[in-house]
Design a protein around this motif. Structure first.
Motif, mmCIF file in Angstrom:
data_model
loop_
_atom_site.group_PDB
_atom_site.id
_atom_site.type_symbol
_atom_site.label_atom_id
_atom_site.label_comp_id
_atom_site.label_asym_id
_atom_site.label_seq_id
_atom_site.Cartn_x
_atom_site.Cartn_y
_atom_site.Cartn_z
ATOM 1 N N LEU A 1 51.539 14.393 14.788
ATOM 2 C CA LEU A 1 51.643 13.129 15.510
ATOM 3 C C LEU A 1 51.054 11.989 14.697
ATOM 4 N N VAL A 2 49.869 12.237 14.110
ATOM 5 C CA VAL A 2 49.240 11.216 13.277
ATOM 6 C C VAL A 2 50.082 10.959 12.040
ATOM 7 N N GLY A 3 50.553 12.045 11.412
ATOM 8 C CA GLY A 3 51.323 11.904 10.188
ATOM 9 C C GLY A 3 52.622 11.157 10.388
ATOM 10 N N VAL A 4 53.316 11.448 11.471
ATOM 11 C CA VAL A 4 54.564 10.741 11.740
ATOM 12 C C VAL A 4 54.295 9.259 11.946
ATOM 13 N N GLY A 5 53.200 8.939 12.637
ATOM 14 C CA GLY A 5 52.867 7.537 12.852
ATOM 15 C C GLY A 5 52.615 6.810 11.557
ATOM 16 N N VAL A 6 51.876 7.458 10.635
ATOM 17 C CA VAL A 6 51.609 6.845 9.333
ATOM 18 C C VAL A 6 52.871 6.810 8.491
ATOM 19 N N GLY A 7 53.588 7.948 8.480
ATOM 20 C CA GLY A 7 54.781 8.024 7.648
ATOM 21 C C GLY A 7 55.874 7.083 8.087
ATOM 22 N N ALA A 8 55.913 6.764 9.363
ATOM 23 C CA ALA A 8 56.968 5.890 9.863
ATOM 24 C C ALA A 8 56.899 4.500 9.254
ATOM 25 N N VAL B 1 59.611 14.190 -8.092
ATOM 26 C CA VAL B 1 58.166 14.427 -8.073
ATOM 27 C C VAL B 1 57.611 14.131 -6.691
ATOM 28 N N ASP B 2 58.118 13.075 -6.070
ATOM 29 C CA ASP B 2 57.631 12.689 -4.744
ATOM 30 C C ASP B 2 57.791 13.823 -3.739
ATOM 31 N N ALA B 3 58.992 14.412 -3.697
ATOM 32 C CA ALA B 3 59.259 15.485 -2.749
ATOM 33 C C ALA B 3 58.470 16.741 -3.107
ATOM 34 N N GLY B 4 58.423 17.082 -4.396
ATOM 35 C CA GLY B 4 57.683 18.276 -4.804
ATOM 36 C C GLY B 4 56.209 18.176 -4.494
ATOM 37 N N PHE B 5 55.642 17.006 -4.747
ATOM 38 C CA PHE B 5 54.232 16.789 -4.433
ATOM 39 C C PHE B 5 53.986 16.912 -2.935
ATOM 40 N N ALA B 6 54.831 16.284 -2.123
ATOM 41 C CA ALA B 6 54.667 16.345 -0.665
ATOM 42 C C ALA B 6 54.750 17.778 -0.162
ATOM 43 N N ARG B 7 55.611 18.584 -0.752
ATOM 44 C CA ARG B 7 55.749 19.976 -0.326
ATOM 45 C C ARG B 7 54.544 20.820 -0.761
ATOM 46 N N ASP B 8 54.235 20.759 -2.052
ATOM 47 C CA ASP B 8 53.225 21.677 -2.584
ATOM 48 C C ASP B 8 51.807 21.265 -2.215
ATOM 49 N N MET B 9 51.555 19.966 -2.068
ATOM 50 C CA MET B 9 50.211 19.563 -1.672
ATOM 51 C C MET B 9 49.929 19.949 -0.222
ATOM 52 N N GLN B 10 50.963 20.108 0.592
ATOM 53 C CA GLN B 10 50.743 20.640 1.935
ATOM 54 C C GLN B 10 50.143 22.042 1.864
ATOM 55 N N ALA B 11 50.720 22.891 1.025
ATOM 56 C CA ALA B 11 50.213 24.254 0.881
ATOM 57 C C ALA B 11 48.809 24.255 0.290
ATOM 58 N N HIS B 12 48.580 23.400 -0.700
ATOM 59 C CA HIS B 12 47.266 23.317 -1.341
ATOM 60 C C HIS B 12 46.217 22.875 -0.325
ATOM 61 N N GLN C 1 45.082 16.247 8.541
ATOM 62 C CA GLN C 1 45.825 15.022 8.844
ATOM 63 C C GLN C 1 46.805 14.685 7.731
ATOM 64 N N GLN C 2 46.378 14.885 6.484
ATOM 65 C CA GLN C 2 47.255 14.586 5.355
ATOM 66 C C GLN C 2 48.441 15.549 5.292
ATOM 67 N N ILE C 3 48.248 16.790 5.729
ATOM 68 C CA ILE C 3 49.373 17.723 5.831
ATOM 69 C C ILE C 3 50.435 17.135 6.751
ATOM 70 N N GLY C 4 49.994 16.626 7.892
ATOM 71 C CA GLY C 4 50.934 16.016 8.824
ATOM 72 C C GLY C 4 51.644 14.817 8.234
ATOM 73 N N GLN C 5 50.907 14.022 7.463
ATOM 74 C CA GLN C 5 51.516 12.845 6.844
ATOM 75 C C GLN C 5 52.595 13.251 5.847
ATOM 76 N N MET C 6 52.324 14.244 5.017
ATOM 77 C CA MET C 6 53.308 14.673 4.021
ATOM 78 C C MET C 6 54.513 15.342 4.668
ATOM 79 N N ALA C 7 54.277 16.112 5.735
ATOM 80 C CA ALA C 7 55.393 16.698 6.481
ATOM 81 C C ALA C 7 56.275 15.605 7.066
ATOM 82 N N ALA C 8 55.651 14.517 7.531
ATOM 83 C CA ALA C 8 56.409 13.400 8.097
ATOM 84 C C ALA C 8 57.254 12.717 7.028
ATOM 85 N N TRP C 9 56.714 12.591 5.813
ATOM 86 C CA TRP C 9 57.514 12.011 4.738
ATOM 87 C C TRP C 9 58.813 12.787 4.535
ATOM 88 N N LEU C 10 58.694 14.098 4.406
ATOM 89 C CA LEU C 10 59.886 14.910 4.164
ATOM 90 C C LEU C 10 60.887 14.750 5.296
#
Length: 231
Positions: free
Chosen positions: A39-46, A62-73, A106-115
């Protein structure tokens, strides 16, 4: 008509992919927090859709790869923080672990929202870390799985931490988190230098700055406890 569940499915899938390399305990703990984080991530990502630099990145960017892999990290950092809080009574360390847990979740949510906003799937067509492959990067091992990530904690080290208590657990946690942060900084620095999306670049620079500072604090705390365990 699209149902609310259909709208939420891409974000859930993104986090599920990020958690795939974690232990069962880590997946359960992080899953409990995901609803609020998304919820927080979608709000920021929007906010990206209104920015001039908001053109959607491509699937292999790079943008998409970073958003995906940094979620796991980040998800593994959350697991480490939870393990420490269950094994130590030290209030300073417990506060630091809680800070890591809440911010990185929270940052996981933000990166998920980007994708989700970019209309991209949660998984890369080339596997983890392929986005760092240009220039012969040492950690770019397409097909190598999550263990190819800089600073990734291996299963045997997680098992050792789970079996530890007290100061032993604290020293293990600090040593593992220092290396984990160093790997996160390496990934974020690469993204800051190579990503095209302004919001991703700013986000990556923030990780570089914050986790570099945190490393210094963690190193001081580890030294105060006698340094890394032998062996």
């Amino acid at each position: 008509m699209t149902s609310p569940d259909d709208d939420e499915a891409p974000a859930r899938s993104a986090l599920g992919h990020a958690l795939g390399g974690l232990s069962a305990t880590g997946r359960v703990v992080v899953a409990v927090l995901v609803a609020l984080a998304l919820l927080v991530g979608v709000g920021v990502g929007a906010t990206l859709v209104a920015r001039p630099d908001a053109a959607a990145p491509t699937d292999r960017s790079v943008d998409a790869g970073f958003a995906r892999d940094m979620q796991a990290h980040h998800a593994q950092a959350v697991e480490l923080a939870v393990l420490l809080r269950d094994r130590s009574d030290d209030e300073t360390l417990r506060a630091i672990a809680l800070d890591i847990l809440t911010i990185q979740q929270q940052q996981i949510g933000q990166m998920a929202a980007w994708l989700r906003l970019w209309g991209l799937p949660p998984a890369s067509p080339d596997g983890p870390m392929a986005w760092m492959s240009d220039g012969g990067h040492a950690h770019a091992t397409p097909g190598g799985g999550l263990s190819a990530m800089p600073g990734w904690v291996q299963p045997e080290d997680l098992a050792t931490l789970r079996d530890a208590e007290g100061v032993t657990a604290e020293r293990l946690f600090l040593a593992l988190m220092i290396e984990h942060h160093a790997g996160g900084v390496e990934m974020a620095r690469y993204a800051a230098e190579h990503a095209r999306h302004g919001e991703v670049v700013r986000f990556a620079r923030g990780i570089v700055d914050s986790q570099t500072r945190e490393q210094v604090v963690l190193e001081d705390l580890l030294e105060a406890r006698g340094g890394p365990l032998p062996g």
